[in-house]
Design a protein around this motif. Sequence first.
Motif, short mmCIF file in Angstrom:
data_model
loop_
_atom_site.label_atom_id
_atom_site.label_comp_id
_atom_site.label_asym_id
_atom_site.label_seq_id
_atom_site.Cartn_x
_atom_site.Cartn_y
_atom_site.Cartn_z
N GLU A 21 20.85 -4.70 -13.42
CA GLU A 21 21.10 -3.27 -13.30
C GLU A 21 19.83 -2.53 -12.90
N PHE A 22 18.70 -2.93 -13.47
CA PHE A 22 17.43 -2.31 -13.09
C PHE A 22 17.14 -2.54 -11.61
N ALA A 23 17.28 -3.78 -11.14
CA ALA A 23 16.99 -4.10 -9.75
C ALA A 23 17.92 -3.34 -8.80
N ALA A 24 19.18 -3.21 -9.19
CA ALA A 24 20.13 -2.46 -8.36
C ALA A 24 19.76 -0.98 -8.29
N ASP A 25 19.30 -0.43 -9.39
CA ASP A 25 18.85 0.96 -9.38
C ASP A 25 17.64 1.16 -8.47
N ILE A 26 16.69 0.26 -8.54
CA ILE A 26 15.50 0.38 -7.69
C ILE A 26 15.89 0.31 -6.22
N MET A 27 16.80 -0.59 -5.88
CA MET A 27 17.17 -0.73 -4.47
C MET A 27 17.97 0.46 -3.98
N THR A 28 18.85 1.02 -4.82
CA THR A 28 19.56 2.22 -4.40
C THR A 28 18.61 3.41 -4.35
N MET A 29 17.59 3.43 -5.20
CA MET A 29 16.58 4.48 -5.15
C MET A 29 15.82 4.43 -3.84
N VAL A 30 15.35 3.25 -3.46
CA VAL A 30 14.60 3.11 -2.22
C VAL A 30 15.50 3.39 -1.01
N SER A 31 16.76 3.05 -1.13
CA SER A 31 17.69 3.25 -0.02
C SER A 31 18.11 4.70 0.13
N PHE A 32 18.36 5.38 -1.02
CA PHE A 32 18.98 6.71 -0.96
C PHE A 32 18.22 7.78 -1.75
N SER A 33 16.99 7.49 -2.14
CA SER A 33 16.10 8.41 -2.86
C SER A 33 16.36 8.48 -4.36
N GLU A 34 17.59 8.37 -4.77
CA GLU A 34 17.91 8.43 -6.20
C GLU A 34 18.70 7.20 -6.61
N PRO A 35 18.41 6.66 -7.80
CA PRO A 35 19.19 5.51 -8.29
C PRO A 35 20.62 5.91 -8.59
N GLY B 73 0.81 -1.21 0.00
CA GLY B 73 0.00 0.00 0.00
C GLY B 73 0.84 1.26 0.00
N SER B 74 1.82 1.33 0.88
CA SER B 74 2.69 2.51 0.93
C SER B 74 3.55 2.63 -0.32
N LEU B 75 4.02 1.51 -0.83
CA LEU B 75 4.84 1.56 -2.04
C LEU B 75 4.04 2.11 -3.21
N LYS B 76 2.77 1.71 -3.33
CA LYS B 76 1.93 2.23 -4.41
C LYS B 76 1.75 3.74 -4.29
N ASN B 77 1.58 4.21 -3.09
CA ASN B 77 1.32 5.63 -2.88
C ASN B 77 2.55 6.50 -3.08
N PHE B 78 3.72 6.01 -2.63
CA PHE B 78 4.89 6.89 -2.59
C PHE B 78 5.98 6.53 -3.61
N TRP B 79 6.13 5.24 -3.95
CA TRP B 79 7.27 4.84 -4.76
C TRP B 79 6.91 4.38 -6.17
N GLU B 80 5.69 3.92 -6.38
CA GLU B 80 5.37 3.38 -7.71
C GLU B 80 5.55 4.41 -8.83
N PRO B 81 5.19 5.68 -8.65
CA PRO B 81 5.47 6.64 -9.73
C PRO B 81 6.95 6.74 -10.09
N LYS B 82 7.83 6.63 -9.09
CA LYS B 82 9.27 6.66 -9.38
C LYS B 82 9.71 5.36 -10.05
N PHE B 83 9.10 4.24 -9.66
CA PHE B 83 9.37 2.98 -10.35
C PHE B 83 8.99 3.12 -11.82
N ASP B 84 7.82 3.75 -12.08
CA ASP B 84 7.35 3.91 -13.46
C ASP B 84 8.35 4.70 -14.30
N GLN B 85 8.90 5.76 -13.73
CA GLN B 85 9.88 6.56 -14.45
C GLN B 85 11.08 5.71 -14.83
N HIS B 86 11.48 4.85 -13.92
CA HIS B 86 12.67 4.05 -14.18
C HIS B 86 12.37 2.91 -15.15
#
Length: 518
Positions: free
Chosen positions: A187-201, A148-161
Amino acid sequence: MAQSSPILSQLSATVAAGTILVSLISYIAARLLYNIYFHPLAQFPGPWYATATSLTDAIISLRKAEPAWLLGLTKKYGTDRPIRIAPRTLLFASSSSLKDIYWDARMNFKSELYGTGALGPPSLFDTRDGKIHQQLRKALGGNQWSIGSLKNFWEPKFDQHISLFLQKMTDIANAKQETILSDRVAEFAADIMTMVSFSEPWGFVRHGRDERGILHSWRLGLPFFGLVGRWRWFRQNIIANPNLAHYFLPAMSDKQGMGYLYAQANREVDHREMRMKAEGESFYMERPDFLQHCLDARHPLTGLPLTAVQKRAHVTLLIQAGADTTATALGSTLRFLLLNPRILRKAQEEIGMADREGKLSNPIAYEESRRLLPYMGACIKEALRLNPPAPNQFGRVTPEGGKTIDGHRIPPLVDVTTVSYIVQRDPKLYAPDPESYRPERWIDAEAVKLAEMESSQFVFGMGPRVCLGKDIAIMELWKLLPEIIRNFEFELLDIGRYIVAGGVAYNYGLKVNLALRR
Protein backbone atom coordinates in the motif's frame (compact mmCIF):
# COMPACT_ATOMS: atom_id res chain seq x y z
CA MET A 1 -28.80 -39.92 -62.13
CA ALA A 2 -28.33 -42.38 -59.32
CA GLN A 3 -28.13 -40.89 -55.84
CA SER A 4 -25.38 -42.00 -53.42
CA SER A 5 -26.64 -43.95 -50.45
CA PRO A 6 -26.64 -42.40 -46.97
CA ILE A 7 -24.15 -45.05 -45.90
CA LEU A 8 -21.69 -44.06 -48.65
CA SER A 9 -22.14 -40.36 -47.84
CA GLN A 10 -21.51 -40.99 -44.18
CA LEU A 11 -18.46 -43.11 -45.03
CA SER A 12 -17.07 -40.39 -47.29
CA ALA A 13 -17.52 -37.79 -44.55
CA THR A 14 -15.84 -40.08 -42.04
CA VAL A 15 -12.90 -40.70 -44.40
CA ALA A 16 -12.57 -36.95 -45.05
CA ALA A 17 -12.62 -36.15 -41.34
CA GLY A 18 -10.12 -38.93 -40.66
CA THR A 19 -7.85 -37.64 -43.40
CA ILE A 20 -7.95 -34.13 -41.97
CA LEU A 21 -7.24 -35.44 -38.47
CA VAL A 22 -4.34 -37.61 -39.64
CA SER A 23 -2.94 -34.70 -41.65
CA LEU A 24 -3.18 -32.41 -38.64
CA ILE A 25 -1.53 -34.93 -36.34
CA SER A 26 1.18 -35.56 -38.92
CA TYR A 27 1.83 -31.84 -39.29
CA ILE A 28 2.06 -31.34 -35.53
CA ALA A 29 4.32 -34.38 -35.15
CA ALA A 30 6.57 -33.21 -37.98
CA ARG A 31 6.75 -29.74 -36.48
CA LEU A 32 7.63 -31.08 -33.06
CA LEU A 33 10.31 -33.37 -34.49
CA TYR A 34 11.74 -30.49 -36.50
CA ASN A 35 11.88 -28.26 -33.43
CA ILE A 36 13.58 -30.93 -31.33
CA TYR A 37 16.08 -32.37 -33.81
CA PHE A 38 16.47 -30.21 -36.93
CA HIS A 39 15.93 -26.61 -35.84
CA PRO A 40 19.02 -24.32 -36.07
CA LEU A 41 18.99 -24.18 -32.26
CA ALA A 42 18.95 -27.97 -31.88
CA GLN A 43 22.69 -27.82 -31.12
CA PHE A 44 21.96 -26.22 -27.73
CA PRO A 45 20.90 -28.31 -24.71
CA GLY A 46 17.41 -28.18 -23.28
CA PRO A 47 14.54 -30.47 -22.27
CA TRP A 48 12.72 -32.01 -25.24
CA TYR A 49 9.30 -30.95 -23.97
CA ALA A 50 10.39 -27.29 -23.99
CA THR A 51 12.32 -27.34 -27.24
CA ALA A 52 9.30 -28.93 -28.95
CA THR A 53 6.77 -26.15 -28.26
CA SER A 54 6.57 -22.78 -26.53
CA LEU A 55 3.32 -23.94 -24.93
CA THR A 56 5.46 -25.72 -22.33
CA ASP A 57 6.85 -22.54 -20.84
CA ALA A 58 3.42 -20.90 -21.04
CA ILE A 59 1.91 -23.69 -18.92
CA ILE A 60 4.78 -23.54 -16.44
CA SER A 61 4.31 -19.78 -16.16
CA LEU A 62 0.57 -20.23 -15.56
CA ARG A 63 1.41 -22.66 -12.77
CA LYS A 64 3.62 -19.95 -11.22
CA ALA A 65 6.58 -22.30 -11.31
CA GLU A 66 8.86 -20.70 -13.90
CA PRO A 67 11.72 -19.50 -11.64
CA ALA A 68 12.10 -22.90 -9.97
CA TRP A 69 11.92 -24.64 -13.36
CA LEU A 70 14.59 -22.42 -14.90
CA LEU A 71 16.83 -22.81 -11.86
CA GLY A 72 16.46 -26.58 -12.14
CA LEU A 73 17.53 -26.42 -15.79
CA THR A 74 20.67 -24.48 -14.92
CA LYS A 75 21.59 -27.08 -12.32
CA LYS A 76 21.04 -29.86 -14.85
CA TYR A 77 22.73 -28.30 -17.89
CA GLY A 78 25.14 -25.90 -16.19
CA THR A 79 25.77 -22.22 -16.80
CA ASP A 80 28.59 -22.50 -19.35
CA ARG A 81 26.25 -22.86 -22.34
CA PRO A 82 22.94 -21.25 -23.28
CA ILE A 83 19.94 -23.44 -22.50
CA ARG A 84 17.10 -23.81 -25.00
CA ILE A 85 13.88 -23.16 -23.09
CA ALA A 86 11.56 -22.81 -26.12
CA PRO A 87 11.93 -23.59 -29.84
CA ARG A 88 13.31 -20.11 -30.61
CA THR A 89 14.54 -18.98 -27.18
CA LEU A 90 17.92 -19.37 -25.46
CA LEU A 91 18.46 -18.69 -21.77
CA PHE A 92 21.87 -17.44 -20.67
CA ALA A 93 22.41 -18.25 -17.00
CA SER A 94 25.86 -16.73 -16.57
CA SER A 95 26.28 -13.14 -15.37
CA SER A 96 29.06 -12.71 -17.93
CA SER A 97 26.43 -12.75 -20.71
CA LEU A 98 24.65 -9.59 -19.56
CA LYS A 99 26.93 -7.11 -21.29
CA ASP A 100 26.75 -8.93 -24.64
CA ILE A 101 22.96 -8.98 -24.61
CA TYR A 102 21.90 -5.68 -23.08
CA TRP A 103 24.67 -3.19 -23.85
CA ASP A 104 25.12 -3.88 -27.57
CA ALA A 105 23.09 -1.40 -29.66
CA ARG A 106 22.52 -4.12 -32.27
CA MET A 107 20.67 -6.13 -29.61
CA ASN A 108 18.22 -3.40 -28.71
CA PHE A 109 15.25 -4.97 -30.52
CA LYS A 110 12.99 -6.69 -28.00
CA SER A 111 11.55 -10.18 -28.38
CA GLU A 112 7.91 -10.97 -29.15
CA LEU A 113 7.15 -11.16 -25.42
CA TYR A 114 6.74 -7.40 -25.70
CA GLY A 115 4.10 -5.64 -27.74
CA THR A 116 1.43 -8.30 -27.19
CA GLY A 117 -1.11 -5.83 -25.85
CA ALA A 118 -1.58 -7.88 -22.69
CA LEU A 119 -0.63 -4.85 -20.58
CA GLY A 120 -2.85 -2.51 -22.57
CA PRO A 121 -1.98 -0.13 -25.43
CA PRO A 122 1.70 0.17 -26.46
CA SER A 123 3.94 2.09 -24.06
CA LEU A 124 7.62 2.75 -23.42
CA PHE A 125 8.02 -0.68 -21.82
CA ASP A 126 6.71 -2.80 -24.69
CA THR A 127 8.07 -0.78 -27.61
CA ARG A 128 10.10 -3.39 -29.45
CA ASP A 129 12.13 -1.21 -31.81
CA GLY A 130 15.19 0.20 -30.07
CA LYS A 131 15.30 3.46 -32.05
CA ILE A 132 11.64 4.27 -31.38
CA HIS A 133 12.17 3.41 -27.71
CA GLN A 134 15.11 5.80 -27.55
CA GLN A 135 12.96 8.64 -28.90
CA LEU A 136 10.14 8.00 -26.42
CA ARG A 137 12.64 7.67 -23.59
CA LYS A 138 14.00 11.14 -24.33
CA ALA A 139 10.49 12.53 -24.19
CA LEU A 140 9.51 10.88 -20.89
CA GLY A 141 12.55 9.70 -18.98
CA GLY A 142 14.80 12.69 -18.40
CA ASN A 143 16.74 13.84 -15.36
CA GLN A 144 13.50 14.51 -13.48
CA TRP A 145 13.53 10.86 -12.36
CA SER A 146 17.20 10.75 -11.29
CA ILE A 147 18.18 10.55 -7.63
CA GLY A 148 19.33 14.16 -7.66
CA SER A 149 16.00 15.52 -8.86
CA LEU A 150 14.05 13.18 -6.59
CA LYS A 151 15.98 14.45 -3.56
CA ASN A 152 15.27 18.05 -4.48
CA PHE A 153 11.60 17.80 -5.42
CA TRP A 154 10.05 14.57 -4.11
CA GLU A 155 11.92 13.42 -1.01
CA PRO A 156 10.11 15.86 1.32
CA LYS A 157 6.78 14.42 0.13
CA PHE A 158 8.14 10.90 0.58
CA ASP A 159 9.05 11.89 4.16
CA GLN A 160 5.51 13.04 4.87
CA HIS A 161 4.16 9.73 3.67
CA ILE A 162 6.72 7.71 5.62
CA SER A 163 5.61 9.55 8.76
CA LEU A 164 1.97 8.69 7.98
CA PHE A 165 2.91 5.05 7.38
CA LEU A 166 4.79 4.85 10.69
CA GLN A 167 1.84 6.36 12.53
CA LYS A 168 -0.54 3.80 11.02
CA MET A 169 1.85 0.99 11.94
CA THR A 170 2.13 2.40 15.48
CA ASP A 171 -1.65 2.37 15.78
CA ILE A 172 -1.65 -1.30 14.77
CA ALA A 173 1.08 -2.09 17.30
CA ASN A 174 -0.71 -0.27 20.13
CA ALA A 175 -3.95 -2.07 19.31
CA LYS A 176 -2.04 -5.39 19.37
CA GLN A 177 -3.55 -6.33 16.02
CA GLU A 178 -2.08 -8.86 13.62
CA THR A 179 -1.20 -7.35 10.28
CA ILE A 180 -0.17 -8.53 6.83
CA LEU A 181 3.13 -6.71 6.55
CA SER A 182 3.50 -7.49 2.85
CA ASP A 183 0.16 -5.75 2.20
CA ARG A 184 1.07 -2.71 4.29
CA VAL A 185 4.30 -2.03 2.38
CA ALA A 186 2.48 -2.71 -0.91
CA GLU A 187 0.00 0.00 0.00
CA PHE A 188 2.88 2.38 0.75
CA ALA A 189 4.55 1.65 -2.60
CA ALA A 190 1.26 2.14 -4.46
CA ASP A 191 0.75 5.49 -2.75
CA ILE A 192 4.24 6.67 -3.69
CA MET A 193 3.73 5.68 -7.32
CA THR A 194 0.34 7.37 -7.57
CA MET A 195 1.88 10.42 -5.89
CA VAL A 196 4.68 10.61 -8.44
CA SER A 197 2.22 9.95 -11.25
CA PHE A 198 -0.58 12.32 -10.21
CA SER A 199 0.95 14.60 -7.51
CA GLU A 200 -1.17 13.20 -4.69
CA PRO A 201 -1.36 9.64 -3.32
CA TRP A 202 -4.60 7.80 -3.73
CA GLY A 203 -4.96 6.96 -0.03
CA PHE A 204 -3.78 3.34 0.25
CA VAL A 205 -1.95 3.99 3.53
CA ARG A 206 -4.42 6.47 4.97
CA HIS A 207 -7.36 4.10 4.42
CA GLY A 208 -5.44 0.87 5.02
CA ARG A 209 -6.74 -0.83 1.90
CA ASP A 210 -6.07 -1.60 -1.76
CA GLU A 211 -7.50 1.67 -3.07
CA ARG A 212 -9.60 1.24 -6.25
CA GLY A 213 -8.46 -2.38 -6.38
CA ILE A 214 -5.27 -1.41 -8.20
CA LEU A 215 -2.98 -4.06 -6.68
CA HIS A 216 -5.58 -6.81 -7.01
CA SER A 217 -6.25 -5.87 -10.64
CA TRP A 218 -2.55 -5.82 -11.48
CA ARG A 219 -1.99 -9.28 -10.03
CA LEU A 220 -5.04 -10.72 -11.78
CA GLY A 221 -3.66 -9.64 -15.15
CA LEU A 222 -0.18 -11.13 -14.72
CA PRO A 223 -0.91 -14.77 -15.67
CA PHE A 224 -2.39 -13.72 -19.01
CA PHE A 225 0.61 -11.46 -19.65
CA GLY A 226 2.87 -14.47 -19.10
CA LEU A 227 0.76 -16.78 -21.26
CA VAL A 228 0.70 -14.43 -24.25
CA GLY A 229 4.35 -13.58 -23.93
CA ARG A 230 5.47 -17.20 -23.90
CA TRP A 231 3.06 -19.04 -26.22
CA ARG A 232 4.08 -18.06 -29.75
CA TRP A 233 1.19 -19.80 -31.54
CA PHE A 234 -1.36 -17.92 -29.43
CA ARG A 235 0.34 -14.58 -30.14
CA GLN A 236 0.58 -15.12 -33.87
CA ASN A 237 -2.79 -16.74 -34.51
CA ILE A 238 -5.12 -15.25 -31.89
CA ILE A 239 -3.69 -11.97 -30.63
CA ALA A 240 -2.51 -10.94 -34.11
CA ASN A 241 -6.02 -11.55 -35.50
CA PRO A 242 -8.08 -8.35 -35.04
CA ASN A 243 -11.31 -10.35 -35.17
CA LEU A 244 -10.25 -12.49 -32.22
CA ALA A 245 -7.85 -10.33 -30.19
CA HIS A 246 -10.51 -8.10 -28.67
CA TYR A 247 -11.98 -11.12 -26.88
CA PHE A 248 -8.73 -11.57 -24.96
CA LEU A 249 -6.96 -8.20 -24.66
CA PRO A 250 -7.72 -5.66 -21.90
CA ALA A 251 -10.47 -3.10 -22.44
CA MET A 252 -11.40 -0.01 -20.42
CA SER A 253 -14.81 -1.54 -19.75
CA ASP A 254 -13.15 -4.32 -17.70
CA LYS A 255 -13.94 -4.29 -13.99
CA GLN A 256 -10.55 -5.75 -13.07
CA GLY A 257 -7.16 -6.60 -14.57
CA MET A 258 -5.09 -4.44 -16.92
CA GLY A 259 -8.12 -2.90 -18.63
CA TYR A 260 -9.32 -1.54 -15.29
CA LEU A 261 -5.90 0.03 -14.67
CA TYR A 262 -6.03 1.67 -18.09
CA ALA A 263 -9.49 3.07 -17.33
CA GLN A 264 -8.16 4.60 -14.10
CA ALA A 265 -5.30 6.27 -15.99
CA ASN A 266 -7.75 7.50 -18.61
CA ARG A 267 -9.83 9.17 -15.89
CA GLU A 268 -6.77 10.97 -14.52
CA VAL A 269 -5.71 12.20 -17.97
CA ASP A 270 -9.21 13.49 -18.73
CA HIS A 271 -9.35 15.34 -15.41
CA ARG A 272 -5.93 16.99 -15.89
CA GLU A 273 -6.64 18.00 -19.49
CA MET A 274 -9.94 19.58 -18.42
CA ARG A 275 -8.11 21.52 -15.72
CA MET A 276 -5.45 22.71 -18.18
CA LYS A 277 -8.12 23.86 -20.62
CA ALA A 278 -10.07 25.70 -17.91
CA GLU A 279 -7.02 27.48 -16.44
CA GLY A 280 -5.36 28.20 -19.77
CA GLU A 281 -2.05 30.06 -19.55
CA SER A 282 -2.39 30.40 -15.77
CA PHE A 283 -2.01 26.63 -15.32
CA TYR A 284 1.20 25.96 -13.39
CA MET A 285 2.72 23.05 -11.49
CA GLU A 286 5.67 23.75 -9.23
CA ARG A 287 6.50 20.04 -9.23
CA PRO A 288 5.40 18.43 -12.54
CA ASP A 289 4.33 14.83 -12.00
CA PHE A 290 4.69 11.98 -14.47
CA LEU A 291 1.24 12.64 -15.90
CA GLN A 292 2.20 16.23 -16.68
CA HIS A 293 5.42 15.09 -18.34
CA CYS A 294 3.32 12.77 -20.53
CA LEU A 295 0.98 15.62 -21.46
CA ASP A 296 3.81 18.07 -22.14
CA ALA A 297 6.09 15.62 -23.97
CA ARG A 298 6.90 16.20 -27.61
CA HIS A 299 8.18 13.57 -29.98
CA PRO A 300 11.91 14.27 -30.50
CA LEU A 301 11.65 13.88 -34.27
CA THR A 302 8.25 15.34 -35.16
CA GLY A 303 7.85 17.85 -32.35
CA LEU A 304 4.24 16.75 -31.99
CA PRO A 305 2.57 15.90 -28.66
CA LEU A 306 2.03 12.26 -27.77
CA THR A 307 -1.23 10.83 -29.02
CA ALA A 308 -4.16 10.40 -26.65
CA VAL A 309 -3.54 6.65 -26.53
CA GLN A 310 0.18 7.13 -25.84
CA LYS A 311 -0.49 9.53 -22.97
CA ARG A 312 -2.82 7.09 -21.26
CA ALA A 313 -0.66 4.06 -21.92
CA HIS A 314 2.42 5.69 -20.44
CA VAL A 315 0.61 6.91 -17.35
CA THR A 316 -0.66 3.38 -16.82
CA LEU A 317 2.87 2.04 -17.30
CA LEU A 318 4.31 3.78 -14.25
CA ILE A 319 1.59 2.36 -12.00
CA GLN A 320 2.03 -1.09 -13.50
CA ALA A 321 5.82 -1.10 -13.40
CA GLY A 322 6.44 0.68 -10.12
CA ALA A 323 3.75 -0.05 -7.54
CA ASP A 324 3.70 -3.77 -6.82
CA THR A 325 7.27 -4.39 -7.99
CA THR A 326 8.70 -2.00 -5.39
CA ALA A 327 6.32 -3.55 -2.88
CA THR A 328 7.87 -6.93 -3.67
CA ALA A 329 11.34 -5.60 -2.91
CA LEU A 330 10.13 -4.11 0.38
CA GLY A 331 8.27 -7.24 1.47
CA SER A 332 11.01 -9.65 0.44
CA THR A 333 13.66 -7.73 2.36
CA LEU A 334 11.50 -7.78 5.48
CA ARG A 335 10.83 -11.51 5.08
CA PHE A 336 14.54 -12.32 4.80
CA LEU A 337 15.29 -10.19 7.87
CA LEU A 338 12.55 -11.81 9.94
CA LEU A 339 13.77 -15.28 8.95
CA ASN A 340 17.31 -14.38 9.99
CA PRO A 341 17.22 -12.83 13.51
CA ARG A 342 21.02 -12.43 13.66
CA ILE A 343 20.99 -10.33 10.51
CA LEU A 344 17.99 -8.32 11.72
CA ARG A 345 19.73 -7.50 15.01
CA LYS A 346 22.89 -6.47 13.21
CA ALA A 347 20.90 -4.09 11.00
CA GLN A 348 19.09 -2.68 14.05
CA GLU A 349 22.40 -2.16 15.86
CA GLU A 350 23.82 -0.26 12.89
CA ILE A 351 20.77 2.00 12.74
CA GLY A 352 20.74 2.42 16.53
CA MET A 353 24.38 3.49 16.67
CA ALA A 354 23.93 6.11 13.95
CA ASP A 355 20.77 7.28 15.71
CA ARG A 356 22.45 7.65 19.11
CA GLU A 357 25.23 9.66 17.52
CA GLY A 358 22.64 12.08 16.17
CA LYS A 359 23.45 11.36 12.52
CA LEU A 360 19.96 10.33 11.37
CA SER A 361 17.07 12.60 10.53
CA ASN A 362 13.48 11.72 11.24
CA PRO A 363 12.54 10.26 8.80
CA ILE A 364 15.95 9.08 7.63
CA ALA A 365 17.20 10.97 4.58
CA TYR A 366 18.21 8.97 1.51
CA GLU A 367 21.81 10.19 1.63
CA GLU A 368 22.04 9.31 5.33
CA SER A 369 20.86 5.80 4.64
CA ARG A 370 23.21 5.38 1.70
CA ARG A 371 26.31 6.69 3.53
CA LEU A 372 25.75 5.68 7.15
CA LEU A 373 23.90 2.36 6.90
CA PRO A 374 26.00 0.11 4.64
CA TYR A 375 24.84 -3.12 6.28
CA MET A 376 21.19 -2.18 5.88
CA GLY A 377 21.95 -1.43 2.24
CA ALA A 378 23.59 -4.84 1.91
CA CYS A 379 20.46 -6.48 3.34
CA ILE A 380 18.39 -4.77 0.64
CA LYS A 381 20.79 -5.72 -2.17
CA GLU A 382 20.85 -9.34 -1.06
CA ALA A 383 17.04 -9.53 -0.96
CA LEU A 384 16.85 -8.00 -4.43
CA ARG A 385 19.38 -10.54 -5.64
CA LEU A 386 17.43 -13.56 -4.39
CA ASN A 387 13.85 -12.29 -4.77
CA PRO A 388 13.90 -9.88 -7.73
CA PRO A 389 10.58 -8.09 -8.31
CA ALA A 390 10.48 -8.89 -12.05
CA PRO A 391 12.21 -12.22 -12.82
CA ASN A 392 10.86 -12.05 -16.35
CA GLN A 393 12.36 -13.10 -19.69
CA PHE A 394 13.53 -9.72 -20.94
CA GLY A 395 14.43 -11.13 -24.34
CA ARG A 396 16.31 -9.53 -27.19
CA VAL A 397 16.50 -10.61 -30.85
CA THR A 398 19.91 -11.35 -32.36
CA PRO A 399 20.72 -9.17 -35.40
CA GLU A 400 21.10 -10.16 -39.03
CA GLY A 401 24.36 -12.07 -39.28
CA GLY A 402 24.05 -13.47 -35.76
CA LYS A 403 25.86 -12.51 -32.58
CA THR A 404 28.55 -13.95 -30.29
CA ILE A 405 27.23 -13.98 -26.72
CA ASP A 406 29.43 -15.11 -23.85
CA GLY A 407 31.67 -16.95 -26.31
CA HIS A 408 28.84 -18.75 -28.14
CA ARG A 409 27.90 -17.98 -31.74
CA ILE A 410 24.12 -17.51 -31.93
CA PRO A 411 22.22 -17.57 -35.27
CA PRO A 412 20.35 -14.45 -36.46
CA LEU A 413 16.80 -13.59 -35.37
CA VAL A 414 16.90 -15.75 -32.25
CA ASP A 415 15.34 -14.73 -28.93
CA VAL A 416 18.01 -14.61 -26.23
CA THR A 417 17.38 -13.75 -22.61
CA THR A 418 18.64 -13.81 -19.09
CA VAL A 419 16.40 -13.94 -16.02
CA SER A 420 17.33 -12.02 -12.87
CA TYR A 421 16.30 -14.92 -10.60
CA ILE A 422 18.81 -17.12 -12.42
CA VAL A 423 21.70 -14.84 -13.36
CA GLN A 424 21.80 -13.42 -9.82
CA ARG A 425 22.40 -16.94 -8.55
CA ASP A 426 25.38 -17.52 -10.84
CA PRO A 427 27.49 -20.06 -8.88
CA LYS A 428 30.71 -18.67 -10.34
CA LEU A 429 30.05 -15.17 -9.03
CA TYR A 430 28.29 -15.93 -5.75
CA ALA A 431 30.16 -19.05 -4.63
CA PRO A 432 30.16 -20.86 -2.32
CA ASP A 433 26.55 -20.09 -1.36
CA PRO A 434 24.68 -18.54 -4.30
CA GLU A 435 21.24 -19.35 -2.87
CA SER A 436 21.91 -18.20 0.69
CA TYR A 437 20.83 -14.86 2.13
CA ARG A 438 24.16 -13.43 3.27
CA PRO A 439 24.35 -9.60 3.23
CA GLU A 440 28.00 -9.79 4.32
CA ARG A 441 28.96 -10.72 0.76
CA TRP A 442 28.31 -7.05 -0.17
CA ILE A 443 30.47 -5.81 2.72
CA ASP A 444 33.40 -8.21 2.78
CA ALA A 445 34.02 -8.64 -0.96
CA GLU A 446 37.20 -7.24 -2.46
CA ALA A 447 36.79 -4.19 -4.67
CA VAL A 448 37.05 -6.10 -7.96
CA LYS A 449 34.57 -8.77 -6.85
CA LEU A 450 32.19 -6.16 -5.47
CA ALA A 451 32.25 -4.21 -8.73
CA GLU A 452 31.52 -7.41 -10.64
CA MET A 453 28.54 -8.22 -8.41
CA GLU A 454 27.22 -4.68 -8.69
CA SER A 455 27.48 -4.69 -12.48
CA SER A 456 25.74 -8.07 -12.67
CA GLN A 457 22.59 -7.02 -10.81
CA PHE A 458 19.71 -7.30 -13.27
CA VAL A 459 16.94 -6.22 -10.90
CA PHE A 460 16.10 -3.08 -12.87
CA GLY A 461 17.43 -4.21 -16.21
CA MET A 462 20.44 -2.50 -17.74
CA GLY A 463 21.61 -0.63 -20.77
CA PRO A 464 19.45 1.91 -22.64
CA ARG A 465 16.25 0.15 -21.52
CA VAL A 466 16.93 0.26 -17.79
CA CYS A 467 13.78 0.73 -15.68
CA LEU A 468 12.43 4.28 -15.85
CA GLY A 469 11.43 4.22 -12.16
CA LYS A 470 14.65 2.65 -10.85
CA ASP A 471 15.72 5.60 -8.72
CA ILE A 472 12.20 6.06 -7.32
CA ALA A 473 12.27 2.46 -6.11
CA ILE A 474 15.79 2.78 -4.70
CA MET A 475 14.82 5.88 -2.73
CA GLU A 476 11.77 4.10 -1.29
CA LEU A 477 13.80 1.06 -0.28
CA TRP A 478 16.67 2.94 1.31
CA LYS A 479 14.32 5.26 3.25
CA LEU A 480 11.34 3.16 4.38
CA LEU A 481 13.04 -0.11 5.34
CA PRO A 482 15.50 1.34 7.88
CA GLU A 483 12.62 3.31 9.41
CA ILE A 484 10.57 0.14 9.89
CA ILE A 485 13.56 -1.63 11.45
CA ARG A 486 14.33 1.44 13.57
CA ASN A 487 10.84 1.67 15.08
CA PHE A 488 9.39 -1.84 15.45
CA GLU A 489 9.98 -5.31 16.81
CA PHE A 490 8.29 -8.22 15.05
CA GLU A 491 6.70 -11.52 15.97
CA LEU A 492 6.54 -13.59 12.80
CA LEU A 493 3.19 -15.38 12.51
CA ASP A 494 3.21 -16.51 8.87
CA ILE A 495 6.15 -16.46 6.47
CA GLY A 496 3.87 -15.92 3.47
CA ARG A 497 5.05 -16.53 -0.09
CA TYR A 498 7.07 -14.92 -2.85
CA ILE A 499 4.94 -15.58 -5.95
CA VAL A 500 5.95 -15.15 -9.58
CA ALA A 501 3.09 -14.88 -12.09
CA GLY A 502 3.78 -14.09 -15.72
CA GLY A 503 7.37 -13.18 -14.93
CA VAL A 504 6.45 -10.58 -12.29
CA ALA A 505 6.63 -11.18 -8.54
CA TYR A 506 4.56 -10.16 -5.55
CA ASN A 507 4.45 -11.11 -1.87
CA TYR A 508 1.49 -12.76 -0.21
CA GLY A 509 0.62 -13.30 3.41
CA LEU A 510 3.65 -12.13 5.43
CA LYS A 511 1.84 -11.81 8.78
CA VAL A 512 3.30 -10.33 11.97
CA ASN A 513 2.55 -8.86 15.35
CA LEU A 514 4.22 -5.48 15.87
CA ALA A 515 5.64 -3.89 19.00
CA LEU A 516 7.22 -0.46 19.39
CA ARG A 517 10.96 -0.49 20.03
CA ARG A 518 11.92 1.16 23.29
